[in-house]
Design a protein around this motif. Structure first.
Motif, PDB file in Angstrom:
ATOM      1  N   GLU A  19      35.343  36.737  59.093  1.00 10.45           N
ATOM      2  CA  GLU A  19      36.440  37.018  60.024  1.00 10.45           C
ATOM      3  C   GLU A  19      35.931  37.714  61.287  1.00 10.45           C
ATOM      4  O   GLU A  19      35.010  38.537  61.235  1.00 10.45           O
ATOM      5  CB  GLU A  19      37.479  37.909  59.361  1.00 10.45           C
ATOM      6  CG  GLU A  19      38.347  37.202  58.338  1.00 10.45           C
ATOM      7  CD  GLU A  19      39.591  38.007  57.993  1.00 10.45           C
ATOM      8  OE1 GLU A  19      40.662  37.648  58.486  1.00 10.45           O
ATOM      9  OE2 GLU A  19      39.467  38.984  57.235  1.00 10.45           O
ATOM     10  N   ALA A  23      40.123  40.967  63.507  1.00 13.40           N
ATOM     11  CA  ALA A  23      40.980  40.823  62.325  1.00 13.40           C
ATOM     12  C   ALA A  23      41.067  42.116  61.516  1.00 13.40           C
ATOM     13  O   ALA A  23      41.959  42.253  60.670  1.00 13.40           O
ATOM     14  CB  ALA A  23      40.453  39.702  61.432  1.00 13.40           C
ATOM     15  N   ARG A  29      37.214  48.270  61.770  1.00 10.43           N
ATOM     16  CA  ARG A  29      36.683  47.421  62.842  1.00 10.43           C
ATOM     17  C   ARG A  29      35.472  48.060  63.499  1.00 10.43           C
ATOM     18  O   ARG A  29      34.452  47.400  63.734  1.00 10.43           O
ATOM     19  CB  ARG A  29      37.768  47.171  63.893  1.00 10.43           C
ATOM     20  CG  ARG A  29      37.322  46.249  65.027  1.00 10.43           C
ATOM     21  CD  ARG A  29      38.390  46.158  66.102  1.00 10.43           C
ATOM     22  NE  ARG A  29      39.680  45.798  65.532  1.00 10.43           N
ATOM     23  CZ  ARG A  29      40.826  45.813  66.212  1.00 10.43           C
ATOM     24  NH1 ARG A  29      40.826  46.196  67.489  1.00 10.43           N
ATOM     25  NH2 ARG A  29      41.957  45.461  65.622  1.00 10.43           N
ATOM     26  N   CYS A  81      31.411  37.783  63.631  1.00  5.75           N
ATOM     27  CA  CYS A  81      32.288  37.672  62.473  1.00  5.75           C
ATOM     28  C   CYS A  81      31.576  38.269  61.258  1.00  5.75           C
ATOM     29  O   CYS A  81      30.361  38.153  61.134  1.00  5.75           O
ATOM     30  CB  CYS A  81      32.634  36.208  62.183  1.00  5.75           C
ATOM     31  SG  CYS A  81      33.550  35.377  63.511  1.00  5.75           S
ATOM     32  N   HIS A 219      42.157  35.426  59.266  1.00  8.18           N
ATOM     33  CA  HIS A 219      42.364  35.207  60.703  1.00  8.18           C
ATOM     34  C   HIS A 219      42.093  33.741  61.049  1.00  8.18           C
ATOM     35  O   HIS A 219      41.136  33.147  60.541  1.00  8.18           O
ATOM     36  CB  HIS A 219      41.405  36.115  61.493  1.00  8.18           C
ATOM     37  CG  HIS A 219      41.723  36.217  62.942  1.00  8.18           C
ATOM     38  ND1 HIS A 219      41.399  35.234  63.845  1.00  8.18           N
ATOM     39  CD2 HIS A 219      42.352  37.202  63.655  1.00  8.18           C
ATOM     40  CE1 HIS A 219      41.787  35.606  65.049  1.00  8.18           C
ATOM     41  NE2 HIS A 219      42.379  36.779  64.973  1.00  8.18           N
ATOM     42  N   ARG A 221      40.757  32.365  63.512  1.00 14.75           N
ATOM     43  CA  ARG A 221      39.479  32.110  64.181  1.00 14.75           C
ATOM     44  C   ARG A 221      38.284  32.437  63.284  1.00 14.75           C
ATOM     45  O   ARG A 221      37.176  32.608  63.749  1.00 14.75           O
ATOM     46  CB  ARG A 221      39.388  32.924  65.480  1.00 14.75           C
ATOM     47  CG  ARG A 221      40.355  32.481  66.566  1.00 14.75           C
ATOM     48  CD  ARG A 221      40.016  33.118  67.889  1.00 14.75           C
ATOM     49  NE  ARG A 221      38.700  32.727  68.369  1.00 14.75           N
ATOM     50  CZ  ARG A 221      38.083  33.295  69.417  1.00 14.75           C
ATOM     51  NH1 ARG A 221      38.662  34.310  70.069  1.00 14.75           N
ATOM     52  NH2 ARG A 221      36.888  32.891  69.794  1.00 14.75           N
ATOM     53  N   SER A 222      38.528  32.472  61.997  1.00 12.39           N
ATOM     54  CA  SER A 222      37.449  32.748  61.053  1.00 12.39           C
ATOM     55  C   SER A 222      36.540  31.536  60.881  1.00 12.39           C
ATOM     56  O   SER A 222      36.882  30.410  61.290  1.00 12.39           O
ATOM     57  CB  SER A 222      38.035  33.128  59.685  1.00 12.39           C
ATOM     58  OG  SER A 222      38.828  34.286  59.761  1.00 12.39           O
TER      59      SER A 222
END
Length: 285
Positions: A19, A23, A29, A81, A219, A221-222
């Motif tokens: 991810e 995310a 994060r 990611c 997410h 866009r993973s």
């Protein structure tokens, strides 16, 4: 070298989700952002060796006491990611599967009942505080589930006969597929429609539904990765060269969509024979 590093690596394959940092909520994060910049990121072998090390004490540690703060890292189109290991959560889930698959007498010889009961109680308490938890990694021993191949296309296949991606100077084959999450979800949806129209119901459909639900947790866009992992050491190089399982699954789905049951059956038989041969090595080793 530690004792754990000399243990033979299990023959397992993995389905992973990486991810983007966006995310993850803070402070996680920031932790992963700092982590991804490290020069000494651990590899697949490191994760396996740490897991195996827990089996060495007496009594063995069924599930790690603390959750892992490590992850696999990939850069996708310039976006960092991460795929958290979540070793403790995966340990609990694996213990549940073992309880369902093996008789108590066999489990007692490996993990004493007291150890299993304590692990189950710890998991129940943890789950009350983390009801939405899910692993970023799924694993399968001695085979790759056919449903996993539905997520990928043949041109996403990466095969390196002498890969050194573990950064430990230990060459070995690498066979994996990688695809954007949006593609994986789209293929699951299309595959389910074809299977339901052609077969109605069955374990393959149930398994693909489960994978699809799991993917929806991440997410959009993973990155989704299928890694043959330790299976590359169980399959002769010539067979790895010829293994185009994702292409076979796509061909089988196309045959079902066209109403060609005979061709679909032939493709399934080819897949079944390939993975039956691999699983047969479990008892021969």
């Amino acid at each position: 070298m530690t004792v754990a590093s000399s243990v033979v690596v299990p023959y397992a394959a993995y389905l992973r989700v990486y991810e983007p940092l966006a995310a993850f909520p803070e402070p996680e994060r920031s932790h992963w952002a700092r982590y991804a910049k490290r020069d000494d990121l651990p590899g697949v072998q490191d994760e396996l060796r740490r897991s195996l090390a827990d089996l060495l004490p007496v009594p063995p540690v069924a599930v790690p006491v603390h959750e892992s703060s490590d992850a696999f890292v990939a850069v996708v189109d310039g976006v960092t990611c991460v795929c958290p290991w979540r070793t403790r959560l995966r340990g609990w889930l694996a213990l549940e599967e073992l309880t369902e698959r093996f008789p108590a007498s066999l489990l007692d010889a490996v993990l004493p009942p007291m150890v299993r009961r304590q692990a189950a109680a710890d998991y129940e308490r943890w789950l009350e505080r983390n009801p939405d938890a899910r692993p970023w990694i799924r694993s399968a021993t001695w085979h790759v589930p056919v449903r996993w191949f539905v997520l990928f296309a043949d041109d996403e296949r990466e095969y390196d006969k002498n890969d050194k991606s573990d950064d430990k100077g230990e060459p070995g084959p690498l066979l994996r597929y990688r695809t954007p999450m949006v593609q994986a979800r789209r293929r699951v949806a299309r595959g389910l429609k074809v299977l339901k129209d052609g077969l109605g119901e069955g374990p393959l459909i149930d398994g693909l539904v489960d994978v699809g639900r799991w993917l929806e947790e991440f997410h959009p866009r993973s990155l989704v990765e299928l890694d043959y992992g330790g299976l590359v050491h169980a399959v002769p190089p010539g067979q790895l060269d010829d293994d185009r399982s994702a292409a076979d699954v796509a061909e089988g789905l196309a045959a079902l969509r066209d109403g060609d049951g005979e061709r679909a059956g032939s493709v399934y038989q080819r897949l079944a024979e390939r993975w039956t041969a691999v699983r047969g090595r479990q008892n021969a080793s």
